[in-house]
Write an enzyme that holds these catalytic residues in place. Structure first.
Site, PDB file in Angstrom:
ATOM      1  N   LYS A  10       0.769  -1.215  -0.115  1.00 18.52           N
ATOM      2  CA  LYS A  10       0.119  -0.058  -0.058  1.00 18.52           C
ATOM      3  C   LYS A  10       0.875   1.084  -0.078  1.00 18.52           C
ATOM      4  CE  LYS A  10       1.071   1.580   4.527  1.00 18.52           C
ATOM      5  NZ  LYS A  10       1.627   2.888   4.698  1.00 18.52           N
ATOM      6  N   ASP A 137      -2.384  -1.651  10.358  1.00 20.21           N
ATOM      7  CA  ASP A 137      -2.398  -1.496   8.745  1.00 20.21           C
ATOM      8  C   ASP A 137      -3.180  -2.954   8.312  1.00 20.21           C
ATOM      9  OD1 ASP A 137      -1.557   0.979   8.201  1.00 20.21           O
ATOM     10  OD2 ASP A 137       0.803   0.150   7.935  1.00 20.21           O
TER      11      ASP A 137
END
EC number: 2.7.1.148
Length: 290
Positions: A10, A137
């Site tokens: 990401k 995350d």
């Protein structure tokens, strides 16, 4: 039974830290999106034993409880009283300790894969809730796609994918401690990005506005301590990237580039002085359970 799953990296298009909470975590507000740079996770059921085995050719990948994929398997085994083992093979393409959520994505892929391998029947929401226990995350990485993340990063609100473009990433040969970056962050002295404006720009597919609005409050710490990160940012701008930002706590820097020819110029320019350089696309799709 054997399963193979992609675990994409990401980037943060916008990352703000609001305040430190009483529980010791920081309240954050950020826009994250997955990109087409991914590790490969292979899961093999071990019905005759109760062990979790981690295998990787990358010497920086721990093969014990420090590994987030290991923690994901252990959490599922303990939560649902699973009495069989699993071998988890991790083929790394995402740089380690790079600000790209490689470990978190490995954990999320392990959760999704074991949900299928062990026929647990959990929804993505349930997997994300479990993932948040492993790391901030991991919840986002369970879903993938593009999202606004709040709380300590575990409260996920999906938003549309940004307009398609190239993402060129460059990682200098250093590691950055996320905990140390947060410890040294002086919130009253930093410039805060407009995360809400970024969300609106993405919703209306305004590439120019997205490029103007990229921002990461953690740059204030990392760029001062690691001048090589600042140098990569400067060079990426010089070579013609439309927007340049550090991802997460660093040290990876990414550039957004709309046109193929300019992407090639930026990529080739960075390869001249940085070993780990990648040119990838954003991933539009959220993960599914299929």
């Amino acid at each position: 039974m054997r399963l193979s799953i992609k675990a994409p990296a990401k980037i943060n298009l916008s990352l703000d830290v609001l305040y430190k909470r009483p529980d010791g975590y920081h309240e954050v507000k950020m826009v994250m999106t997955t990109i087409d740079l991914a590790d490969r996770i292979e899961l093999v059921a071990l019905p005759e034993e109760d062990a979790i085995r981690i295998v990787s050719q990358n010497r920086f990948v721990p093969d014990d409880c420090r590994n987030l994929a290991y923690q994901a398997a252990k959490l599922l085994k303990e939560t649902f009283s699973i009495r069989q083992g699993v071998a988890i093979s991790i083929t790394k393409h995402i740089p380690v300790a790079a600000g790209l959520a490689g470990g978190s994505s490995n954990a999320a892929a392990t959760l999704r894969g074991l949900n299928k391998l062990w026929q647990l029947g959990l929804t993505l929401d349930e997997l994300a809730e479990l993932g948040a226990k492993i790391g901030s995350d991991v919840a986002f990485c369970v879903y993938g796609g593009t999202a606004l993340a709040t709380g300590r990063g575990e409260i996920i609100t999906p938003i549309p994918s940004p307009p398609p473009c190239w993402v060129v990433l460059a990682k200098p040969p250093i590691g950055v401690s996320t905990a140390e970056v947060y410890r040294n962050l002086e919130l009253e002295r930093v410039s805060h990005p407009d995360v809400d404006a970024m969300v609106r720009a993405i919703e209306r597919q305004d590439y120019a506005a997205i490029c103007r609005l990229v921002g990461n409050v953690l740059e204030e710490v990392t760029l001062k301590k690691y001048p090589e990160v600042a140098h990569i940012k400067e060079q990426m701008k010089r070579f013609g990237a439309d927007a340049v930002l550090m991802s997460g706590s660093g040290p990876t820097v990414f550039g957004l580039i709309e046109h193929d020819s300019r992407m090639q110029r930026v990529y080739n320019g960075l390869r001249g002085f940085c070993d780990q350089v990648f040119a990838v696309r954003m991933l539009g799709e959220r993960h599914s359970l299929d």
